[in-house]
Every structure is written in structure tokens, then in C-alpha cells.
Design a protein around this motif. Sequence first.
Motif, PDB file in Angstrom:
ATOM      1  N   GLU A 111       0.832  -1.201   0.000  1.00 54.28           N
ATOM      2  CA  GLU A 111       0.000   0.000   0.000  1.00 54.28           C
ATOM      3  C   GLU A 111       0.866   1.250   0.000  1.00 54.28           C
ATOM      4  N   SER A 112       0.254   2.326  -0.447  1.00 54.66           N
ATOM      5  CA  SER A 112       0.853   3.652  -0.302  1.00 54.66           C
ATOM      6  C   SER A 112      -0.285   4.654  -0.203  1.00 54.66           C
ATOM      7  N   ALA A 113      -0.017   5.772   0.433  1.00 51.76           N
ATOM      8  CA  ALA A 113      -1.004   6.850   0.533  1.00 51.76           C
ATOM      9  C   ALA A 113      -0.263   8.162   0.713  1.00 51.76           C
ATOM     10  N   SER A 114      -0.714   9.157   0.016  1.00 55.69           N
ATOM     11  CA  SER A 114      -0.132  10.485   0.145  1.00 55.69           C
ATOM     12  C   SER A 114      -0.750  11.181   1.350  1.00 55.69           C
ATOM     13  N   ALA A 115       0.080  11.777   2.173  1.00 53.14           N
ATOM     14  CA  ALA A 115      -0.430  12.497   3.342  1.00 53.14           C
ATOM     15  C   ALA A 115      -1.243  13.712   2.911  1.00 53.14           C
ATOM     16  N   SER A 116      -0.870  14.298   1.805  1.00 50.95           N
ATOM     17  CA  SER A 116      -1.575  15.467   1.291  1.00 50.95           C
ATOM     18  C   SER A 116      -2.170  15.135  -0.073  1.00 50.95           C
ATOM     19  N   PRO A 117      -3.478  15.254  -0.234  1.00 53.87           N
ATOM     20  CA  PRO A 117      -4.087  14.975  -1.543  1.00 53.87           C
ATOM     21  C   PRO A 117      -3.480  15.820  -2.668  1.00 53.87           C
ATOM     22  N   GLN A 118      -2.982  16.995  -2.350  1.00 51.39           N
ATOM     23  CA  GLN A 118      -2.388  17.859  -3.366  1.00 51.39           C
ATOM     24  C   GLN A 118      -1.075  17.273  -3.911  1.00 51.39           C
ATOM     25  N   ASN A 119      -0.444  16.417  -3.137  1.00 52.43           N
ATOM     26  CA  ASN A 119       0.804  15.789  -3.577  1.00 52.43           C
ATOM     27  C   ASN A 119       0.591  14.439  -4.232  1.00 52.43           C
ATOM     28  N   PHE A 120      -0.634  13.980  -4.327  1.00 50.92           N
ATOM     29  CA  PHE A 120      -0.895  12.642  -4.868  1.00 50.92           C
ATOM     30  C   PHE A 120      -0.534  12.580  -6.349  1.00 50.92           C
TER      31      PHE A 120
END
Length: 109
Positions: A67-76
Motif C-alpha cells: 500500500e501507499s497513501a499520500s499524506a496530502s491529496p495535493q501531492n498525490f
Amino acid sequence: MNGRDGGVPADESAVEQQIQAQGLAAPRLTPADIDGAIVAEDYHVFPGTTLTVCCLHLRNGFTVTGESASASPQNFDAAIGRQIARRNARDKIWSLEGYLLRERPFWAD
């Protein structure tokens, strides 16, 4: 998407070169062994999130996820999310293949 395009992380290649340079020849796993265990891969990004899941399909039918997830949606970035999720899934294969290697008869000596 086939599991051959992910490449081997540089740190794995460096360790492999060190092992070969020292002439260490006992049974072991190589980055190529890990990549060879992967026959297919799938990705899913959950709607409305930055959570990316990679499912690696192994030659024996078993699957491993990362899995991975960006802490900030703007950086996704979807491509970066796939890369990180795949690396996390691939890292799990080392333990599984290591266990199988230890189960082989040559360890009885």
C-alpha cells in the motif's frame, strides 16, 4: 501490467554485487529470484482517497499486497503511488521466499 517493469532498487543491486565480490556461494535469494516469482500485478486507488494498493500475483498462485497513501491529496501522483505500493508488496516476497528456501533439503546438513 506485468511485474517486469518495476526494476530492482539500487540498494539491492549493491548488496548483490557485494555478495558476488566476496564469493559467497551458499544457497540464497537474489533480486532476480524475487522478480521471477512475480507473474502479474494489479493496482487499485480507492475513490476519493490517495490510498493505492498493489496486488502482486506469484507463480504459485499466492498474492501479496502493498500500500501507499499520500499524506496530502495535493501531492498525490498515481504513478508514484503505484511505484511505492509495488515496492512495499515486493519487499514482502523476500520473507516468503526465504522461508521456502530454508525448507529445502540442503539445509539439513
